[in-house]
Write an enzyme that holds these catalytic residues in place. Structure first.
Site, PDB file in Angstrom:
ATOM      1  N   ASP A 116      41.219 -12.588  -6.695  1.00 40.97           N
ATOM      2  CA  ASP A 116      42.067 -12.371  -5.515  1.00 40.97           C
ATOM      3  C   ASP A 116      41.846 -10.945  -5.044  1.00 40.97           C
ATOM      4  O   ASP A 116      41.268 -10.124  -5.769  1.00 40.97           O
ATOM      5  CB  ASP A 116      43.549 -12.628  -5.836  1.00 40.97           C
ATOM      6  CG  ASP A 116      44.078 -11.691  -6.911  1.00 40.97           C
ATOM      7  OD1 ASP A 116      43.369 -11.486  -7.926  1.00 40.97           O
ATOM      8  OD2 ASP A 116      45.183 -11.137  -6.746  1.00 40.97           O
ATOM      9  N   GLU A 181      46.127 -11.219  -9.624  1.00 39.97           N
ATOM     10  CA  GLU A 181      46.180  -9.876 -10.217  1.00 39.97           C
ATOM     11  C   GLU A 181      46.751  -8.855  -9.258  1.00 39.97           C
ATOM     12  O   GLU A 181      47.536  -7.990  -9.637  1.00 39.97           O
ATOM     13  CB  GLU A 181      44.769  -9.449 -10.657  1.00 39.97           C
ATOM     14  CG  GLU A 181      44.768  -8.210 -11.554  1.00 39.97           C
ATOM     15  CD  GLU A 181      44.697  -6.891 -10.815  1.00 39.97           C
ATOM     16  OE1 GLU A 181      44.913  -5.858 -11.447  1.00 39.97           O
ATOM     17  OE2 GLU A 181      44.458  -6.871  -9.582  1.00 39.97           O
TER      18      GLU A 181
END
Ligand SMILES: CC(C)C[C@H](NC(=O)CN)C(=O)O
Length: 494
Positions: A116, A181
């Site tokens: 991400d 994250e």
């Protein structure tokens, strides 16, 4: 003949390492590696924006497919849902796990990474489209290029190179790749706890490559700061108001908000940047002589640091103070104010509701639960003194712990040997000012040792405009991982 005799004594003798062959394979496949990175960067996997959640799901699928294509035993693990501030829920991106090899006579490493990214828009000031990987003079510009898509791919290409050349992997390799994250690894802690006795049962070491070098010299990272991320919402009138019609009669939410945030730090005229929230500074582990000496020996050029970020003055003027305040002292940053007028041009508005977003990078021996209480108590007490009729609501949305490793651990010796082989220099041993939310959980839950092995450059612009990964770091970084697996194979089991 000699080779046959030696290989029967030791399954992985040092001198049988086909490094040159593997390294040439990497060099000759670099265009493919760049193309795969382009495909990955094209996916706007911004985990902070729920509207982009389909892209996050697609990114996890692509990661799983890539690992499957090279023969991994892959699973997409459902980690549940994310609760949104309005009470609704949205599915979290699944976590990808993969396994290559299960030979009990070999070490097993687990590579953690994330796919991400932080938000990015062309109008933020990017010189190129953030989701179109663009090669300018060997620098590959794109959101997520360095943080953390290229390092994840470099690890996948490491396994692929061994396989393509039919060279036995010197260790068993597992992957755990997540898609949350950048917003605090929501759902991952619980998954690690749940899989402690299964996926993690045979893991010897955890490797994380989600950080960068400090200079042009390769580095090994032994510490990260934690992050406590807060929303402070001040709500007043039921709608935005004309500041000419209502200004002077209404107690403005923005004025309250600025008033309570304004006391976070001392100003330049006092001792610079001292956090004033009671209790925060008292918890910080003192700087030891040994640490001071380590910082003293690190290659770090203050002038190039200043010119890279375009400032004429820093908080401190000497190297040790700068590194210590970047790595091992807490900081508070106000990131933005939702609801504030922020467009181009002027608007004479009194915003009815404003939400400040700020975070505290915390360090050993701070504890997110304690920081939460210190910050909320402080803000509510300062707000109470204003006797405002507006409503204040403070919430902590991320509480990620700091992490610190022992640089004397053999994992770091193995890291130094790998860096020496690929770059022919000794690495700097550094800490990271940023946060890998899951690092401390890995250590606490699995009891395994962790090394952070960055391949990103010092000037990659993580979270910023014009993030990039240089081809050099991407390709040589892949070779570093190849060499590292070989070194880890020779460690004694913990
Ligand atoms: C908790 C933060 C959002 C985590 C983030 N991590 C990284 O950038 C590491 N790739 C950070 O801001 O430090």
């Amino acid at each position: 003949m000699l080779l046959v005799v030696i290989s029967s004594v030791s399954p992985h003798p040092h001198h049988l390492f086909e490094y040159d062959e593997l390294s040439q394979y990497v060099d000759s496949h670099q265009e493919e590696y760049v193309q795969t990175l382009r495909d990955w960067v094209a996916v706007e996997s911004d985990s902070s924006d729920v509207l982009r959640r389909p892209d996050c799901h697609r990114m996890m699928d692509m990661t799983a497919e890539k690992l499957q294509a090279i023969g991994g035993k892959v699973e997409l693990v459902d980690i549940g849902v994310q609760e949104l501030p309005d009470g609704k829920t949205v599915a979290l991106p699944k976590v990808v796990t993969a396994q290559f090899g299960s030979d009990p006579s070999k070490q097993t490493v687990c590579v953690y990474g994330h796919v991400d990214v932080q938000p990015a828009k062309l109008e933020d000031g990017w010189a190129t489209e953030p989701y179109n990987l663009t090669d300018i003079n060997g620098h590959l510009y794109g959101r997520g290029a360095s943080d953390n898509k290229a390092p994840v791919l470099a690890w996948i290409h490491t396994v692929e190179a061994y396989q393509a050349l039919s060279i036995d992997l010197p260790v068993n390799v597992k992957f755990i790749i997540e898609g949350m994250e950048e917003t605090g690894s929501n759902g991952l802690d619980a998954m690690i706890v749940a899989q402690k006795g299964t996926f993690f049962s045979d893991v010897d070491y955890i490797i994380i490559s989600d950080c960068g070098w400090l200079s042009r010299r390769p580095a090994l990272t032994y510490g990260t700061r934690g992050n406590c991320y807060f929303f402070a919402e001040v709500e007043g009138p039921k709608q935005d108001l004309h500041s000419g019609v209502y200004g002077g009669t209404v107690i403005e939410p923005m004025t309250d908000l600025i008033g309570i945030l304004g006391g976070f730090l001392t100003s330049l005229s006092d001792r610079i940047g001292k956090i004033l929230i009671p209790g925060i500074r008292e918890a910080v582990a003192p700087l030891s002589d040994e640490e001071w000496k380590m910082y003293q020996d690190i290659e770090f050029d203050i002038e190039s640091f200043k010119s890279k970020i375009g400032v004429s003055q820093l908080m401190y003027s000497n190297k040790v103070d700068l590194l210590a305040h970047r790595w091992r002292y807490p900081t508070v940053t106000i990131h933005g104010i939702e609801g504030a007028f922020s467009g181009p041009g002027s608007k004479t508005v009194i915003p009815a509701k404003v939400i400040a977003k700020f975070s505290i990078r915390q360090v050993p021996n701070m504890d997110p639960a304690v920081v939460k209480k210190q910050v909320t108590d402080y803000l509510y007490s300062v707000f109470a003194k204003r006797k405002s009729p507006n409503k204040l609501k403070v919430t902590m949305i991320i509480g990620a712990k700091p992490w610190l490793a022992d640089t004397k651990h053999p994992l770091y010796e193995a890291g130094k040997a790998a860096v020496k082989r690929v770059f022919d220099v000794e690495p700097d041993l550094i800490r990271e000012g940023g946060t890998i939310p899951i690092a401390k959980t890995f250590e606490d839950v699995t009891g395994k040792s962790i090394i952070m092995m960055p391949i990103g450059g010092f000037d990659d612009g993580l979270h910023s405009q014009n993030e990039k990964m240089s081809r050099y770091n991407y390709i040589e970084g892949t070779k570093l991982f190849i060499a590292y697996l070989h070194e880890v194979a020779h460690l004694k089991k913990d």
